[in-house]
Design a protein around this motif. Structure first.
Motif, short mmCIF file in Angstrom:
data_model
loop_
_atom_site.label_atom_id
_atom_site.label_comp_id
_atom_site.label_asym_id
_atom_site.label_seq_id
_atom_site.Cartn_x
_atom_site.Cartn_y
_atom_site.Cartn_z
N LYS A 34 3.93 1.02 -14.67
CA LYS A 34 3.89 1.52 -13.28
C LYS A 34 2.99 0.63 -12.45
O LYS A 34 3.25 0.36 -11.28
CB LYS A 34 3.35 2.96 -13.25
CG LYS A 34 4.44 3.98 -13.33
CD LYS A 34 3.94 5.36 -13.10
CE LYS A 34 4.21 5.83 -11.68
NZ LYS A 34 4.10 7.30 -11.55
N GLU A 35 1.95 0.16 -13.09
CA GLU A 35 1.00 -0.72 -12.40
C GLU A 35 1.67 -2.04 -12.04
O GLU A 35 1.49 -2.54 -10.91
CB GLU A 35 -0.23 -0.89 -13.32
CG GLU A 35 -1.38 -1.68 -12.76
CD GLU A 35 -1.30 -3.14 -13.18
OE1 GLU A 35 -1.55 -3.99 -12.32
OE2 GLU A 35 -0.94 -3.41 -14.36
N VAL A 36 2.52 -2.57 -12.92
CA VAL A 36 3.24 -3.83 -12.63
C VAL A 36 4.09 -3.66 -11.36
O VAL A 36 4.15 -4.54 -10.50
CB VAL A 36 4.15 -4.23 -13.81
CG1 VAL A 36 5.05 -5.41 -13.45
CG2 VAL A 36 3.32 -4.55 -15.04
N SER A 37 4.70 -2.48 -11.23
CA SER A 37 5.58 -2.24 -10.08
C SER A 37 4.81 -2.12 -8.77
O SER A 37 5.41 -2.09 -7.70
CB SER A 37 6.42 -0.99 -10.31
OG SER A 37 7.33 -1.24 -11.36
N GLN A 38 3.49 -1.99 -8.87
CA GLN A 38 2.71 -1.93 -7.63
C GLN A 38 2.15 -3.27 -7.21
O GLN A 38 1.59 -3.41 -6.12
CB GLN A 38 1.57 -0.91 -7.79
CG GLN A 38 2.06 0.50 -7.45
CD GLN A 38 1.39 1.57 -8.28
OE1 GLN A 38 0.31 1.35 -8.82
NE2 GLN A 38 2.03 2.71 -8.40
N ARG A 39 2.32 -4.28 -8.09
CA ARG A 39 1.81 -5.61 -7.75
C ARG A 39 2.68 -6.28 -6.69
O ARG A 39 3.82 -5.88 -6.49
CB ARG A 39 1.86 -6.51 -9.00
CG ARG A 39 0.85 -6.16 -10.03
CD ARG A 39 0.92 -7.24 -11.09
NE ARG A 39 0.44 -6.73 -12.34
CZ ARG A 39 0.82 -7.18 -13.53
NH1 ARG A 39 1.71 -8.15 -13.63
NH2 ARG A 39 0.32 -6.68 -14.63
N GLU A 40 2.15 -7.33 -6.09
CA GLU A 40 2.97 -8.05 -5.13
C GLU A 40 4.11 -8.79 -5.85
O GLU A 40 5.24 -8.78 -5.41
CB GLU A 40 2.08 -9.02 -4.35
CG GLU A 40 2.67 -9.28 -2.99
CD GLU A 40 1.70 -10.03 -2.12
OE1 GLU A 40 0.54 -9.58 -2.01
OE2 GLU A 40 2.10 -11.08 -1.60
N LYS A 62 6.25 -8.36 -8.81
CA LYS A 62 6.53 -7.23 -9.70
C LYS A 62 7.24 -7.67 -10.97
O LYS A 62 8.30 -7.16 -11.30
CB LYS A 62 7.40 -6.21 -8.97
CG LYS A 62 6.81 -5.70 -7.67
CD LYS A 62 7.78 -4.76 -6.99
CE LYS A 62 7.24 -4.28 -5.67
NZ LYS A 62 6.97 -5.38 -4.71
N LYS A 63 6.71 -8.63 -11.66
CA LYS A 63 7.42 -9.15 -12.82
C LYS A 63 6.44 -9.47 -13.94
O LYS A 63 5.32 -9.91 -13.66
CB LYS A 63 8.12 -10.45 -12.41
CG LYS A 63 9.64 -10.37 -12.50
CD LYS A 63 10.20 -11.71 -12.12
CE LYS A 63 11.62 -11.94 -12.25
NZ LYS A 63 12.66 -11.12 -12.52
N THR A 64 6.89 -9.28 -15.18
CA THR A 64 6.10 -9.77 -16.31
C THR A 64 7.07 -10.53 -17.24
O THR A 64 8.26 -10.22 -17.26
CB THR A 64 5.39 -8.65 -17.11
OG1 THR A 64 6.14 -8.42 -18.29
CG2 THR A 64 5.28 -7.36 -16.36
N ARG A 109 12.51 -6.84 -14.12
CA ARG A 109 11.05 -6.89 -13.99
C ARG A 109 10.39 -7.41 -15.26
O ARG A 109 9.26 -7.89 -15.24
CB ARG A 109 10.50 -5.52 -13.61
CG ARG A 109 10.95 -5.17 -12.21
CD ARG A 109 9.98 -4.37 -11.43
NE ARG A 109 10.41 -4.32 -10.05
CZ ARG A 109 10.19 -3.33 -9.22
NH1 ARG A 109 9.50 -2.29 -9.63
NH2 ARG A 109 10.62 -3.38 -7.98
N GLU A 132 11.16 7.16 -9.67
CA GLU A 132 10.16 6.09 -9.80
C GLU A 132 9.70 5.97 -11.26
O GLU A 132 9.62 4.87 -11.83
CB GLU A 132 8.95 6.41 -8.89
CG GLU A 132 7.89 5.34 -8.88
CD GLU A 132 6.62 5.79 -8.17
OE1 GLU A 132 6.63 6.83 -7.45
OE2 GLU A 132 5.60 5.11 -8.35
#
Ligand code: NCD
Length: 315
Positions: free
Chosen positions: A31-37, A39-41, A70, A290
């Motif tokens: 969920k934290e990744v999706s809040q980054r500018e 949004k990918k790992t 993502r 979400e």
């Protein structure tokens, strides 16, 4: 340290409580990744994920697609209306053909109940069940439970009520198995024709009166009438169904004050839930969507990560 050894996610029935907890913990980090500018790992870089949808879907298909992207996987979307299935190619032949691309994960939605195990014979990929007929919809239950955990702070010892078309609902079955593994009690409510006798064997309490069923519950899951899986002769009129089983403000007043209401979507407002409750209830239903993305990132990561990595996942 928790071991994750499952290659496939076919049914909630197959998962232990500890495994579900691994999924929830991982979903919180995603969920934290999706809040980054950005949004990918890169977790699934170089992996190929195929979305194989032989039945309609909006939320499940889009969230699996976005989840895979993502995680940096290559994603192939296949739906039966735009494929050779409509030209008569069989499902097994389709899977055999796709196998030529050496996919790593197949996400399958199909209208036949409990058929996915058979497909393991035709692919080396991991299979994730995105809804198989009336059988199970494991990632929906995981996202429902994850949402309950976020709002209520726990999953243990809750009273969960599932209302509506119990018989045709894979969401209902997966949630029953999931919540029971956390020692929560599940009751189901709907017209008698919608609740087959075998449900009592699943250890749930059966109610036909929503006003009674709603008392003392912590969580309510409202279900859509699955018209695609039945003919409408099951109940005489839609109006009668709405009168008896639609969630209205008056009915909701009978529930505990902190009771939450969820719906897997798509919602038919004024059928399952009165539209006068929309402002109050829609935000949590959208929160489920979400959370669906985070849960799907977690399961893709778990089945897609290298074996070596899977074994050493930190809790
Ligand atoms: C559910 C499904 O397809 O089983 N929807 C979903 O995945 N969001 C429930 C439904 O279609 O009513």
């Amino acid at each position: 340290m928790v071991e994750w050894t499952k290659k496939h996610i076919l049914e909630i029935k197959d998962l232990t409580r500890q495994e579900m907890e691994v999924v929830f913990n991982l979903a919180s980090s995603f969920k934290e990744v999706s809040q980054r500018e950005v949004k990918k790992t890169p977790a699934l870089r170089g992996k190929t994920v195929v979305n194989l949808f032989f039945e309609n879907s909006t939320r499940t298909r889009t969230s699996f697609e976005l989840a895979a992207k993502r995680l940096s996987a290559d994603v192939l979307n296949f739906s039966s209306s735009t494929s050779s299935i409509s030209k008569g190619e069989s499902v097994v032949d389709t899977i055999k053909n796709l196998e030529s691309y050496h996919p790593d994960i197949l996400i399958i939605r199909i209208d036949t109940s409990a058929c996915l195990k058979n497909f393991l014979n035709y692919t080396k990929a991991s299979i994730i069940n995105a809804g198989d007929g009336k059988n199970e919809h494991p990632t929906q239950a995981l996202l429902d439970m994850f949402t309950v955990k976020e709002v209520k702070g726990k999953l243990e010892n809750l009273n969960v009520l599932i209302v509506g078309d119990i018989m045709h609902s894979r969401v209902c079955r997966s949630n029953i198995f999931g919540f029971q593994k956390f020692s929560s009690k599940v009751r189901v409510c709907g017209p008698p024709a919608f609740i087959p006798f075998e449900f009592e064997k699943l250890g749930v309490d059966v109610f036909y009166d929503l006003d009674k069923a709603i008392e003392e519950v912590d969580v309510i899951i409202m279900l859509r009438i699955q018209r695609e899986r039945q003919n409408l002769a099951y109940f005489s009129t839609l109006r009668e169904y709405v009168e008896n089983f639609s969630l209205t403000p008056q009915r909701l007043k009978r529930a505990k004050r902190d009771c939450i209401v969820m719906h897997p979507g798509p919602v038919n407002w004024d059928v399952e839930i009165s539209s006068t409750l929309k402002d109050e209830l829609h935000p949590l239903i959208l929160k489920q969507v979400e959370n669906g993305l985070a849960i799907r990132m977690a399961v893709l990561y778990l089945v897609g990560a290298e074996k070596r990595e899977r074994k050493t996942l930190r809790k």
